[in-house]
Design an enzyme around this catalytic site. Structure first.
Site, PDB file in Angstrom:
ATOM      1  N   GLU A  48       0.855  -1.191   0.000  1.00  9.45           N
ATOM      2  CA  GLU A  48       0.000   0.000   0.000  1.00  9.45           C
ATOM      3  C   GLU A  48       0.889   1.238   0.000  1.00  9.45           C
ATOM      4  OE1 GLU A  48      -3.240  -0.179  -0.418  1.00  9.45           O
ATOM      5  OE2 GLU A  48      -3.162  -2.367  -0.311  1.00  9.45           O
ATOM      6  N   GLY A  49       0.402   2.316  -0.588  1.00  5.42           N
ATOM      7  CA  GLY A  49       1.156   3.557  -0.599  1.00  5.42           C
ATOM      8  C   GLY A  49       1.903   3.784  -1.900  1.00  5.42           C
ATOM      9  N   CYS A  50       1.745   2.877  -2.848  1.00  3.00           N
ATOM     10  CA  CYS A  50       2.370   3.021  -4.157  1.00  3.00           C
ATOM     11  C   CYS A  50       1.300   3.435  -5.164  1.00  3.00           C
ATOM     12  CB  CYS A  50       2.998   1.704  -4.610  1.00  3.00           C
ATOM     13  SG  CYS A  50       4.318   1.123  -3.539  1.00  3.00           S
ATOM     14  N   ALA A  51       1.652   4.348  -6.051  1.00  2.00           N
ATOM     15  CA  ALA A  51       0.708   4.771  -7.082  1.00  2.00           C
ATOM     16  C   ALA A  51       0.436   3.628  -8.053  1.00  2.00           C
ATOM     17  CB  ALA A  51       1.250   5.982  -7.828  1.00  2.00           C
ATOM     18  N   SER A  52       1.437   2.809  -8.309  1.00  2.00           N
ATOM     19  CA  SER A  52       1.304   1.641  -9.182  1.00  2.00           C
ATOM     20  C   SER A  52       0.956   0.428  -8.325  1.00  2.00           C
ATOM     21  CB  SER A  52       2.624   1.369  -9.906  1.00  2.00           C
ATOM     22  OG  SER A  52       3.036   2.502 -10.613  1.00  2.00           O
TER      23      SER A  52
END
Length: 143
Positions: A48-52
């Site tokens: 979690e916390g990744c744009a991808s």
């Protein structure tokens, strides 16, 4: 405390003057990584916390603080897959204790990534590092 594989990336970056070439190199090392089987692209391995979309699958050999750390990873974005490969080079093969001692920010700064990644990508790299550290802490604590 960087691994030889990470030092190779540092040396290549020093040789490549242009950031476009460096980005291409990051993408190439990402392409060279074995793909993560679709069965492991599940919520439990998702970062979690990744744009991808990013998945990290721990592969630990042994138990306790001396356990050897490795992981497989995958992303739906080529540059992010390359960043996973850079983190793999930084951490793979270390003991979980050594993983916790790595100053990932300082090591990645040697590549200049902090200056050339978007804020979203930087946040994603931090989220991946946090996941790696959490996995190492869990294994180290299970002694």
């Amino acid at each position: 405390m960087a691994t030889p594989a990470f030092e190779d990336i540092v040396e290549t970056f020093e040789f490549l003057d242009d950031w476009e070439d460096r980005y291409r190199h990051v993408i190439e090392i990402g392409k060279a990584m074995p793909p993560l089987d679709e069965a492991f692209r599940v919520p439990a391995t998702k970062v979690e916390g990744c744009a991808s979309q990013v998945w990290l699958l721990p592969q630990i050999e042994g138990t306790g603080p001396a356990a050897r750390f490795d992981f497989a990873g995958e992303s739906d974005a080529m540059i992010v897959r390359g960043l996973i490969a850079v983190l793999h080079a930084l951490y793979a093969g270390l003991s979980v204790t050594e993983v916790l001692a790595v100053d990932a920010g300082a090591e990645l700064k040697r590549l200049g990534l902090d200056e050339h990644l978007s804020a979203q990508r930087s946040n994603g790299v931090r989220a991946m590092i946090e996941r790696i550290r959490l996995l190492a802490q869990e294994v180290a604590a299970a002694a």
